[in-house]
Design a protein around this motif. Structure first.
Motif, short mmCIF file in Angstrom:
data_model
loop_
_atom_site.label_atom_id
_atom_site.label_comp_id
_atom_site.label_asym_id
_atom_site.label_seq_id
_atom_site.Cartn_x
_atom_site.Cartn_y
_atom_site.Cartn_z
N ALA A 1 0.83 -1.20 0.00
CA ALA A 1 0.00 0.00 0.00
C ALA A 1 0.87 1.26 0.00
O ALA A 1 0.55 2.25 -0.68
CB ALA A 1 -0.92 -0.01 1.22
N PRO B 1 -0.86 6.20 -1.51
CA PRO B 1 -2.27 6.61 -1.42
C PRO B 1 -2.41 7.96 -0.71
O PRO B 1 -1.72 8.24 0.27
CB PRO B 1 -2.90 5.49 -0.60
CG PRO B 1 -1.78 4.96 0.24
CD PRO B 1 -0.55 5.08 -0.60
N VAL C 1 -8.63 -3.02 -5.57
CA VAL C 1 -7.85 -4.17 -5.12
C VAL C 1 -8.36 -5.39 -5.90
O VAL C 1 -9.52 -5.78 -5.74
CB VAL C 1 -7.98 -4.41 -3.61
CG1 VAL C 1 -7.20 -5.65 -3.20
CG2 VAL C 1 -7.49 -3.18 -2.84
N VAL D 1 -5.03 -5.40 2.51
CA VAL D 1 -4.75 -4.19 1.72
C VAL D 1 -5.98 -3.29 1.68
O VAL D 1 -5.89 -2.06 1.85
CB VAL D 1 -4.29 -4.55 0.30
CG1 VAL D 1 -4.31 -3.33 -0.61
CG2 VAL D 1 -2.89 -5.15 0.31
N LEU E 1 -6.00 0.55 3.14
CA LEU E 1 -6.31 1.71 2.31
C LEU E 1 -7.53 2.46 2.85
O LEU E 1 -7.57 3.70 2.84
CB LEU E 1 -6.56 1.27 0.87
CG LEU E 1 -5.33 0.78 0.09
CD1 LEU E 1 -5.73 0.16 -1.24
CD2 LEU E 1 -4.36 1.93 -0.14
N VAL F 1 -12.26 2.27 -1.59
CA VAL F 1 -11.68 1.03 -2.10
C VAL F 1 -12.75 0.21 -2.81
O VAL F 1 -13.83 -0.05 -2.25
CB VAL F 1 -11.06 0.20 -0.96
CG1 VAL F 1 -10.47 -1.09 -1.52
CG2 VAL F 1 -9.99 1.01 -0.24
N LEU G 1 -4.03 -2.27 -6.81
CA LEU G 1 -3.13 -3.24 -6.19
C LEU G 1 -3.54 -4.62 -6.65
O LEU G 1 -4.68 -5.06 -6.42
CB LEU G 1 -3.15 -3.13 -4.67
CG LEU G 1 -2.34 -1.92 -4.17
CD1 LEU G 1 -3.23 -0.72 -3.97
CD2 LEU G 1 -1.56 -2.27 -2.92
#
Length: 738
Positions: A163, A168, A176, A186, A190, A197, A243
């Motif tokens: 991350a 970010p 993700v 993750v 985030l 997300v 990610l």
């Protein structure tokens, strides 16, 4: 203690009785309470190990190429023995655990006995009752964090590091792809950072779980329109970053990441995916792709990960250990929750069943798989594998104790010694797993992590010392005091003071003593000595070693470490010095050396060295130790010129001598570096009472010459030697090279 082991040969998982590992200077011993199985890294290793030779080669074509190249240069049979040894040795599993410190090394601050800690590191934070962990790979636990949750620490640090790579910012939108264990963490990290997300996965249950844990939105690949969801959240601009936490052999996850990214978006590859980058998509959006490696600064740095040397906080803010600590703080604050991710729990004894999940042998949905340790056994460095015979064979010279059992010892020395009738009784290694493996393989009585247990064993009369180089002198002197016959793999020692101490200890010694300078026992050297027998004039000799460069973090990097290997000059060039000494048979009077890499402040890193030795009889030897060449070329070549003769040895497999055009040749199917003959000579010597198969004066001279090579490089001087310089004091007269 008990621990989980993997056979790389066939993929079998076992619970083994193991000696408790040693505690290093900057390490602690932890009694595990919980450890976490990684579906990614561990799953990959277990699945690959269960494949046959072809499957393994397809998975790792780079290693297969190395094996083929070695077979071409060293011979098929020699290479086969090395490969068999490598795949037969068991591997420890696990790299994320938590427990309580029960012992500390002398420099383990700020940790102390009784601290609860999260531990990290492949081959360190194992699934075992006790683990020895460097202080840089741990984080203390606050009261709010259980060891059950802290066992997620390494996976959490991996997620946190990936991350961070995405940079970010508050309010940004991230996707993700892949909501397995790392993807779930993750997404939470985030979200805790103030980002929106969007999670994407093939499994709707994983998407639902992530939404329950605070994720903003989710999509199921193949069922939902991912583009439409992303456009709705971003106003058609695309996400700021992606990610990739999926595992896939295809490029589909990467193509999806490029498709949903905004112009100049960031993509971080975390999982094991195909990275065939589509240039047009990346060019049009000017995308940035970064691959996340491990979990912070320090990864693959042996000084950091194994020796516990930290980086300065002011200059390296987020190391592996500090990322681990930051993740523990996220758990303590409640901003990241791992309890809902636990799908399975197993006791240590039932751990093999857990791996049926990650290999797919048992079809059950799973994310977090925990192993619990209810009542760890007592920490003990020694395990008895079988009872001693009713009448111990005290005084039998063939009763062997093994101290150090690395790859070379297991592949070459131990099989050779057993072939000569030696009987292995006890084995000591630092980590313990290899000691247990070798002891079981050869039906030894005990395995230990304390070499003194081997020397105290009532049956052992002879010891093989094959530890890392800086331990040689200490163990040699202890073995001399115990009255054992000694076979020590080169070098004899790593400092002049150690040589002097060993020489002094040997004054009243009556056993057999050999240092593993094997090339003098080779058929090639025997061939050359027959040709040199009637030499009356000085000769010139050239010995060339082509060796691979060992980079920082390589598994063999320890040879550069003054605290482990001394240097490659002391540990490997010594072979060349001894071979020349054997063939020339005259004392060395001068040493001049130059290196083309490294610096005077770090002479242990010299990998490419040219050495010129002058001898009392007028002979000259040039030793070329080269790491700047093509490593696929045969490793060694010897050339000797004298009185109208020329002789050549090519990689200890073939060679010839010639005079006036008349040649005599030799040839071997496999490389013959003299190990089998050396072992036979040692075995015969202990039975016949020969004390020094290689004269002690030669062993000492060879070792001191390696020190003189270092001095010559450091000072850019010719070092002039005399017999008095071999007594452990400073070297004699030096003169500046012209």
């Amino acid at each position: 203690m008990k621990g989980v082991t993997l056979s790389f040969k066939n993929g079998d998982i076992a619970i083994a009785d193991l000696p408790t590992p040693n505690v290093g200077t900057r390490s602690v011993l932890v009694a595990n309470h919980h450890s976490l199985i990684s579906n990614g890294t561990e799953g990959y290793i277990v699945r690959m190990s269960s494949k046959g030779p072809i499957g393994k080669a397809l998975d790792r074509p780079d290693l297969a190429k190395q094996v083929i190249q070695r077979a071409l240069t060293d011979g098929f049979w020699n290479t086969t023995k090395v490969v068999r040894n490598l795949i037969s040795a068991p591997l420890p599993l696990g790299y994320s655990c938590a427990g309580e410190i029960i012992a500390t090394g002398p420099q383990a601050d700020p940790f102390t006995t009784g601290d609860r800690v999260a531990c990290a590191g492949l081959g360190v934070a194992n699934h075992a009752e006790h683990v020895s962990v460097p202080i840089t790979m741990m984080a203390k636990l606050p009261d709010e964090v259980s060891t059950q949750d802290a066992a997620f620490g390494t996976i959490g640090a991996i997620a946190l590091h990936s991350a961070r790579l995405a940079n970010p910012e508050l309010g940004e939108v991230f996707a993700v792809i892949g909501l397995g264990l790392i993807g779930q963490l993750v997404a939470q990290i985030l979200t805790a950072n103030g980002c929106q997300v969007i999670g994407i996965d093939l499994d709707p249950k994983k998407v639902s779980l992530a939404l329950d844990l605070g994720m903003t939105a989710g999509a199921v690949t193949g069922r939902d329109d991912v583009d439409e969801l992303v456009n709705a959240f971003t106003g058609g601009r695309g996400v700021d970053g992606v990610l990739l936490c999926a595992h896939s052999k295809s490029s589909d996850p990467l193509l999806m990441a490029a498709d949903i990214s905004r112009v100049r978006g960031r993509i971080v590859a975390v999982g094991l995916i195909n990275l065939d980058v589509p240039r047009r998509e990346f060019f049009e959006k000017e995308l940035r792709l970064e691959v996340s490696r491990a979990y912070g600064a320090g990864a693959y740095d042996t000084d950091y990960e194994r020796k516990g040397h930290d980086y300065p906080f002011a200059y390296v803010r987020w190391t592996e250990g500090r990322n681990l600590g930051a993740f523990i703080e996220l758990l303590a604050s409640g901003r990241v929750k791992v309890g809902p991710l636990i799908t399975h729990r197993y006791s240590l004894e039932d751990a093999p069943k857990a791996y049926e999940l990650i290999t797919g042998e048992r079809k059950e949905p799973h994310i977090g798989i925990l192993i619990g340790y209810d009542a760890p056994s007592e920490a003990t460095p020694t395990i008895n594998l079988k009872a001693l015979s009713q009448e111990p064979l005290r005084g039998d010279p063939t009763a062997l104790g093994v101290i150090g059992a690395g790859r070379f010892a297991q592949a070459v020395l131990l099989p050779g010694l057993v072939d000569q009738g030696m009987r292995i009784c006890a084995v000591a290694t630092g980590a313990g797993l290899s000691a247990q493996h070798v002891a079981k393989k050869y039906n030894a009585h005990l395995a230990t992590t304390d070499y003194r247990e081997v020397l105290a064993h009532e049956e052992v009369s002879t010891v093989l010392i094959a530890t890392r180089h800086t331990l040689h002198a200490e163990v040699i002197q202890a073995a001399i005091a115990a009255g054992k016959n000694i076979f020590v793999e080169k070098p004899l020692a790593v400092t002049p003071e150690e040589v002097a101490s060993i020489k002094d200890a040997l004054k009243d010694y009556r056993g057999t003593f050999l240092v593993g300078f094997n090339r003098r026992f080779s058929p090639a050297c025997k061939f050359l000595t027959t040709k040199l027998r009637n030499r009356h004039q000085p000769l010139t000799l050239t010995h060339r070693f082509l060796i691979p460069m060992i980079t920082k973090g390589h598994e063999s990097d320890w040879v550069h470490d003054p605290e482990a290997g001394g240097s490659r000059i002391i540990g490997e060039v010594c072979h060349m010095v001894d071979t020349a000494a054997f063939l020339i048979g005259s004392p060395v009077t001068s040493v001049f050396a130059r290196a083309i890499n490294g610096g005077a402040t770090d002479i242990s890193n010299y990998d490419t060295v040219m050495v010129t030795l002058g001898y009392a009889d007028g002979s000259v030897a040039q030793l070329q130790y080269l790491a700047n060449s093509d490593a696929s070329v045969p490793q060694e070549r010897l050339e000797v010129h004298w009185e109208g003769h020329y002789a050549e040895v090519d990689n200890f497999r073939k060679g010839f001598s010639t005079r006036k055009g008349r040649r005599s040749r030799f040839w071997h199917l496999n490389q013959q570096k003299g190990w089998s003959n050396e072992i036979k000579v040692f075995s015969d010597s202990i039975r016949n009472g020969m004390q020094y198969p290689i004269p002690l004066e030669s062993l000492i001279e060879t070792t001191h010459i390696t020190f003189a090579i270092h001095e010559s490089i450091e000072k850019s001087r010719v070092v002039l030697l005399s017999p008095g310089d071999m007594d452990g004091g400073p070297f004699g007269e030096t003169m500046r090279a012209q």
